[in-house]
Design a protein around this motif. Structure first.
Motif, PDB file in Angstrom:
ATOM      1  N   THR A 127      -3.803   3.862  -1.950  1.00  0.00           N
ATOM      2  CA  THR A 127      -4.241   2.767  -2.966  1.00  0.00           C
ATOM      3  C   THR A 127      -3.314   1.643  -2.489  1.00  0.00           C
ATOM      4  N   TYR A 172     -13.820   2.958  -0.737  1.00  0.00           N
ATOM      5  CA  TYR A 172     -12.992   2.403  -1.551  1.00  0.00           C
ATOM      6  C   TYR A 172     -13.935   2.799  -3.004  1.00  0.00           C
ATOM      7  N   ILE A 183      -5.746  -4.112  -1.697  1.00  0.00           N
ATOM      8  CA  ILE A 183      -7.091  -3.311  -1.935  1.00  0.00           C
ATOM      9  C   ILE A 183      -7.774  -4.424  -2.819  1.00  0.00           C
ATOM     10  N   SER A 210       0.869  -1.366  -0.189  1.00  0.00           N
ATOM     11  CA  SER A 210       0.088  -0.029  -0.033  1.00  0.00           C
ATOM     12  C   SER A 210       0.852   1.267  -0.081  1.00  0.00           C
ATOM     13  N   GLY A 214      -8.364   1.232  -7.715  1.00  0.00           N
ATOM     14  CA  GLY A 214      -8.981   2.061  -7.227  1.00  0.00           C
ATOM     15  C   GLY A 214      -8.397   2.740  -5.857  1.00  0.00           C
ATOM     16  N   MET A 215      -9.154   3.827  -5.366  1.00  0.00           N
ATOM     17  CA  MET A 215      -8.519   4.636  -4.303  1.00  0.00           C
ATOM     18  C   MET A 215      -9.266   4.477  -2.963  1.00  0.00           C
ATOM     19  N   ASN A 262       0.083   5.354   0.906  1.00  0.00           N
ATOM     20  CA  ASN A 262      -0.718   6.687   1.667  1.00  0.00           C
ATOM     21  C   ASN A 262      -0.288   7.926   1.891  1.00  0.00           C
ATOM     22  N   PHE A 286      -3.750  -0.819  -8.036  1.00  0.00           N
ATOM     23  CA  PHE A 286      -3.940   0.471  -8.214  1.00  0.00           C
ATOM     24  C   PHE A 286      -5.520   0.455  -8.980  1.00  0.00           C
ATOM     25  N   TRP A 291      -1.833  -2.860  -3.747  1.00  0.00           N
ATOM     26  CA  TRP A 291      -1.722  -3.775  -4.664  1.00  0.00           C
ATOM     27  C   TRP A 291      -1.648  -5.206  -3.863  1.00  0.00           C
ATOM     28  N   PHE A 314      -8.853  -3.395   2.712  1.00  0.00           N
ATOM     29  CA  PHE A 314      -7.567  -2.503   2.576  1.00  0.00           C
ATOM     30  C   PHE A 314      -6.608  -2.849   3.425  1.00  0.00           C
TER      31      PHE A 314
END
Length: 311
Positions: free
Chosen positions: A107, A180, A121, A82, A141-142, A84, A139, A109, A191
């Motif tokens: 985000t 998300y 995520i 991640s 989404g956020m 942030n 990646f 991976w 997450f």
């Protein structure tokens, strides 16, 4: 993978209490930086950098208002799964009370470690057999979060001065909205390799710290209690215990390794739900049935450490 933000909060709070008295520039902005390494026995690891800017604001003549300020903290964090960015502002209108607000954006991976998939995520959903299925890619989404809250704090040494009289108390309460961007209403998501039981919506978080500060190498010992509660509603949420408060209990020890180097070690226990199904671990969490007679039990969670270097 997730190291709770409160571990960092404790470290910063403890170091603020134990810092040696230094002259401050009362007329301008004070700034300071920190590099923070967080690890735990799960295993987890996260590296972060935080820059603080402290602005004098509405300072008065009373001891309760002489140090009034606004503290702005800007942070960047990276972990194996991640990334942030965090901004937080804390306003101190009086010595024992603070108001806070902030925003987080991140985000992630997914990686495989020791034969186990770690989800940075992604969507958490039920497959055809009733088990959990991860749906997501790097990646895609956020994650974002907005929060606001208040803090009450006190130090016995403010009433009875003395190096050995620092019995500290701190209680923080927060309402946050987290989401998300890829998740639809009611969809669950992961997450930082958490339990995957998040939904877009409002949440409550609160904590209580009772600690004792000492002018020695072991400069603080503290007991911590944390509470999390989902405030959003999902159909039949009581069936699997979605409306239960999630508790975390910790013993924290803070050490001064050098003038600029501090170490916090935290041993944690958490409440876990009891389910009626013997194979509950194989089921998607919404397909489980809570044992209403004994809905929760307490179990060991992890030992975590935070190493902080002040720049």
């Amino acid at each position: 993978m997730r190291i709770i933000a409160f571990l960092l909060l404790l470290q910063l709070f403890a170091q603020a209490l134990i810092a040696e008295d230094q002259p401050e520039d009362k007329t301008g902005v004070d700034s300071s930086g920190e590099i923070i390494l967080q690890i735990s026995s799960l295993p987890e690891i996260k590296l972060g950098f935080t820059e603080h800017y402290r602005f004098p604001f509405l300072q008065g003549e009373s001891p309760l208002t002489a140090d009034n300020n606004i503290d702005l903290a800007l942070s960047a964090e990276i972990a194996p799964i991640s990334l942030n960015g965090i901004a937080k502002a804390v306003f101190t209108p009086i010595a024992f009370f603070q108001m806070a607000a902030g925003v987080s954006l991140g985000t992630g991976w997914n990686i495989e470690l020791f034969g186990k998939e770690l989800y940075g995520i992604g969507i958490n959903r039920s497959d055809a057999s009733g088990g959990a299925e991860h749906n997501g890619s790097a990646f895609d989404g956020m994650f974002w979060k907005l929060h606001t809250g208040a803090v009450f704090q006190m130090d016995l040494a403010a009433l009875f001065p003395g190096d050995w009289n620092h019995v500290v108390f701190r209680s923080a309460h927060e309402i946050n909205y987290k989401a998300y961007t890829r998740a639809k209403a009611g969809e669950s998501w992961y997450f930082e390799n958490d339990s995957g039981e998040n939904c877009n919506g409002f949440n409550y978080y609160g904590n209580l710290v009772i600690g004792y500060q000492m002018p020695i190498f072991l400069n603080m010992a503290a007991l911590l209690t944390e509470a999390d509660l989902y405030l959003y509603d999902t159909p039949d949420r009581g069936k699997w215990g979605d409306d239960e408060i999630r508790w975390r209990f910790s013993l924290a020890l803070n050490f001064t390794l050098a003038k600029q180097l501090g170490l916090a070690v935290i041993t944690q226990f958490i409440t876990k739900r009891n389910y009626q199904e013997s194979n509950w671990q194989d089921l998607y969490y919404r397909n489980r049935t809570l044992n209403s007679s004994t809905p929760q039990h307490l179990e060991f969670y992890r030992v975590a450490a935070i190493l902080t270097y002040k720049l």
